[in-house]
Design an enzyme around this catalytic site. Structure first.
Site, short mmCIF file in Angstrom:
data_model
loop_
_atom_site.label_atom_id
_atom_site.label_comp_id
_atom_site.label_asym_id
_atom_site.label_seq_id
_atom_site.Cartn_x
_atom_site.Cartn_y
_atom_site.Cartn_z
N CYS A 161 -16.35 -31.83 13.65
CA CYS A 161 -17.23 -32.08 14.80
C CYS A 161 -18.10 -33.32 14.64
O CYS A 161 -18.75 -33.75 15.60
CB CYS A 161 -18.11 -30.86 15.06
SG CYS A 161 -19.43 -30.61 13.84
N LYS A 177 0.84 -0.63 -9.57
CA LYS A 177 -0.21 -0.76 -8.54
C LYS A 177 0.29 -1.73 -7.47
O LYS A 177 0.21 -2.95 -7.62
CB LYS A 177 -1.53 -1.25 -9.14
CG LYS A 177 -2.67 -1.27 -8.13
CD LYS A 177 -3.98 -1.69 -8.79
CE LYS A 177 -5.10 -1.64 -7.77
NZ LYS A 177 -4.89 -2.58 -6.65
N LYS A 189 -5.94 -3.90 -14.16
CA LYS A 189 -5.59 -5.11 -13.41
C LYS A 189 -5.02 -6.16 -14.36
O LYS A 189 -5.56 -6.42 -15.43
CB LYS A 189 -6.83 -5.67 -12.69
CG LYS A 189 -7.42 -4.73 -11.66
CD LYS A 189 -6.48 -4.49 -10.49
CE LYS A 189 -6.39 -5.68 -9.57
NZ LYS A 189 -7.58 -5.90 -8.76
N ASP A 208 0.36 -3.96 -4.27
CA ASP A 208 -0.69 -4.77 -3.66
C ASP A 208 -0.47 -4.80 -2.15
O ASP A 208 0.12 -5.72 -1.60
CB ASP A 208 -0.66 -6.19 -4.23
CG ASP A 208 -1.95 -6.94 -3.96
OD1 ASP A 208 -2.94 -6.30 -3.59
OD2 ASP A 208 -1.96 -8.18 -4.12
N TYR A 212 5.54 3.04 0.47
CA TYR A 212 5.78 3.78 -0.76
C TYR A 212 4.76 4.92 -0.85
O TYR A 212 3.55 4.69 -0.83
CB TYR A 212 5.61 2.88 -1.99
CG TYR A 212 6.69 1.83 -2.17
CD1 TYR A 212 7.75 2.06 -3.04
CD2 TYR A 212 6.64 0.63 -1.47
CE1 TYR A 212 8.74 1.10 -3.21
CE2 TYR A 212 7.63 -0.33 -1.64
CZ TYR A 212 8.68 -0.09 -2.51
OH TYR A 212 9.65 -1.04 -2.67
#
Length: 693
Positions: free
Chosen positions: A439, A123, A337, A125, A246
């Site tokens: 700020c 997989k 995963k 990324d 790819y």
């Protein structure tokens, strides 16, 4: 003499053709096969010779010539193009048990007689991309050759952005595919290749070094860097980043698989000259799936590019069609995963960053440590409560986690019990600031919440993020107002809030680097067009905490104007579907701040849309909750949802005992099964419409 000139011209044309073929051959060897036969100097010499011949004879230049990969001109914006079929995301699994359950469902849906086999692929990324190939203009290809016609980003899945000029700079993307390659691969005259654009780790590290040397924030990960690069309007910048492509899907012009198996598609892509990840395997037995995943996880740090898991697809495209899709993902594929990766480092300091919504995030400054091929120097600590939970002191040794798609985070203090002599404790506690470090405005922390926030919408630290959010595709959709332009505008003091976008003119834009008249005029046209964006997008663009696109749309439909919304009490706000106490408090707080009210008035003066058509509501479905699943015959899911909410009902995302009805269409998934288990009433589209009459 005339004959000699003709002979010389003919010879030069032949040399041009030979040089193009030679350069394509060496590009393929270098960028696809990682097996160069010549060095860079030899390649550059061939390229210069071709450029010289084409310079002498510009009429010979073709779009697929190797010299035309980088046109040098910045694009004026990216047009939107519908995909041949939706580019959907994949469902994820994270454990052997979840994968076994997915395998069981897939085999069950395929049927007892089906010959089920899978293809496992790394997989990658990166950024999904769709490339379309076909014949070009007449005479541009030799018999049977095809060329790259268009490159589209994933976009929202249904409509992508045309980034062809940038895709052409990626040297692992073939600009032309010869008749011989087509024949070898078995490809028709027109076809589509889907795949992933990735940024190699070496290029990612070099890019971040350059950004930091220029005082810019480093990119979080290679995936974000690839996505940002492919959407830049400067093809030369894209070329310098050395992206790779790819391929992994091969489709016909209508978006259907071209070949009977995924394995055959990958082989055909390889034969056609595309870069295809070599780490793939056809598998039948479940135990071999686990073995492939284990091997992939062990290999992930030495690949030179990021992977975050393994994709598992049913190999047979006929079975893919049988299993079909849920509302957002194919049932015939899943992504396993990987677990996050860890390392131990020392917290040398804690800094506070101010984000787009004003959230103050403490960030650990770490002693540099390598995790998965990336040197990590910072990690998020989320908020003050997390620091207290960790018991973290400056100087502590900590375990740092880097997941596949998140920035690094500190997960625990090492040796917190004081027994680990190799990892001594720190001594200095961190004190959260009472005023914004940028700020100077007072920092607020609402009761019951973990985050500290600067509520000043014009805080300089918030402006860059606010501008990019305001201009983004899902908000005001101002093409061309990307990071490079925004940073220049801020550095030169030309903008201080999102309202200042509407004060820009041609002279101001032409003062920026790499902005010519054509680009400036195109950006001004985009800014002018954004004035017609509906009220809900203006609300979304304000960056009010907890107010996303859907909530902004509901608020606009309920109140009908910015003024009515600003005057609404929290009780009135909470009458809106999906708005609870936390959201209503955030809206009320935002509009109570004088700088924010001033910003609204400046946007009003700029001519933005401050009114909307109020939704006509009835009470037929008051008190009822619905869950939608599957594909309905005539209504889209959004149309069905709008009808339910207009009648006083609510639409939820999951089924529970409190669900009144599940509305099920074709290819209804697990939500229908859950409804049947719980005894929840199930309606078809006709049944839903019957409740509304």
């Amino acid at each position: 003499m005339g004959s000699d000139k003709h002979t010389n011209t003919h010879s030069a044309q032949e040399r041009v053709g030979a040089l193009r073929e030679l350069l394509r051959h060496h590009e393929y060897l270098y960028y696809v096969m990682d097996a160069p036969e010549i060095d860079d100097l030899q390649y550059d010499a061939l390229m210069r010779e071709l450029q010289g011949l084409e310079g002498e004879h510009p009429e010979w230049v073709t779009p697929d010539s190797p010299t035309q990969r980088v046109g040098g001109k910045a694009a004026d914006g990216f047009s939107k193009v519908a995909h041949s079929r939706p580019m959907l995301s994949l469902d994820n699994v994270n454990s052997e048990a979840e994968l076994r359950e997915w395998d069981r469902r897939a085999r069950e849906l395929a049927g007892p007689s089906a010959d089920v086999s899978y293809v496992c692929e790394y997989k990658l990324d990166g950024l999904s991309m769709a490339l379309h190939f076909g014949p070009g203009e007449e005479g541009q290809e030799e018999g049977g050759a095809v060329r790259l016609l268009r490159g589209l980003t994933r976009g929202d899945g249904s409509v992508g952005e045309d980034v062809t000029s940038n895709v052409r700079t990626i040297k692992s993307v073939p600009l032309v595919i010869s008749a011989k390659q087509r024949e070898k691969a078995g490809l028709p005259e027109r076809f589509e290749v889907r795949g992933e654009v990735v940024m190699p780790l070496a290029g990612f590290l070099a890019m971040n070094e350059e950004r930091e040397s220029l005082g810019q924030a480093p990119a979080a990960n290679p995936r974000n860097a690839a996505a940002g690069t492919i959407r830049t309007l400067e093809p030369n910048v894209v070329a310098q980043r050395r992206l790779d492509f790819y391929g992994y899907f091969l489709l016909d012009p209508e978006g259907a698989p071209l070949l009977p198996t995924q394995s055959a598609a990958l082989d055909a892509l390889t034969a056609a000259g595309f870069r295809v990840n070599p780490h793939r395997e056809a598998i039948r037995e479940f135990d071999k799936l686990l073995a492939f995943i284990e091997k992939a996880e062990a290999n992930r740090t030495g690949l030179g590019y990021e992977i975050d898991g393994v994709v598992i697809k049913l190999d047979q495209t006929g079975l893919q069609r049988r299993l079909g899709y849920t509302g957002k993902a194919p049932r015939w594929a899943v992504a396993y995963k990987f677990a996050s990766r860890f390392a131990v480092s020392v917290v040398e300091d804690i800094k506070v960053q101010v984000g787009r919504t004003g959230k103050l995030t403490p960030v650990a400054v770490l002693r540099p440590v390598g995790i998965g091929g990336i040197t990590v120097t910072r990690a998020t600590l989320h908020n003050e409560d997390e620091i207290e939970r960790l018991g973290l002191l400056i100087g502590d040794s900590v375990r740092v986690e880097r997941g596949g798609d998140v920035i690094p985070k500190v997960v625990e203090v090492v040796g917190a019990d004081g027994t680990d002599k190799d990892h001594p404790r720190g001594t200095r506690p961190f004190v959260f600031p009472e005023h914004c470090p940028v700020c100077g405005a007072e920092v607020k922390r609402s009761e019951g919440e973990a985050d500290h926030r600067c509520v000043n919408a014009t805080c300089p630290a918030r402006v860059a993020g606010s501008l990019l959010h305001f201009a983004s595709r899902g908000v005001m959709n101002i093409e061309g107002l990307g990071e490079a332009v925004v940073m220049q505008l801020l550095e030169r003091g030309l903008v201080h809030s999102v309202a200042d976008i509407y004060l820009l003119d041609e002279a101001k834009l032409l003062s920026l680097e790499r902005i010519g008249k054509k680009t400036a005029d195109a950006l001004l046209a985009e800014i002018a067009k954004s004035r017609t964006a509906p009220l809900y997008r203006v609300l979304y663009g304000l960056g009010i905490r907890f107010v996303g696109e859907r909530t902004a749309e509901l608020l606009a439909e309920e109140f009908g104007s910015m003024d009515a919304l600003m005057a609404a009490t929290q009780e009135e706000l909470e009458r809106v579907n999906e708005v609870g106490p936390r959201v209503s408090a955030s809206i009320a707080e935002f509009f109570s701040e004088e700088p924010n009210r001033k910003l609204v008035e400046e946007l009003r003066a700029a001519g933005l849309q401050f009114t909307a058509k109020k939704r006509e509501r009835t009470e037929e479905l008051a008190g009822l909750s619905f869950v939608l699943t599957g594909t309905l015959p005539t209504l889209t899911r959004e149309q069905a949802k709008e009808k339910i909410e207009s009648a006083g009902g609510k639409v939820a995302g999951s089924v529970s005992k409190k669900t009144s009805y599940v509305v099920a269409g074709e290819e209804a998934g697990s939500k229908l099964e859950k409804a049947q288990e719980l005894g929840v009433k199930v309606l078809d589209e006709a049944g839903l419409l019957g409740l509304l009459t």
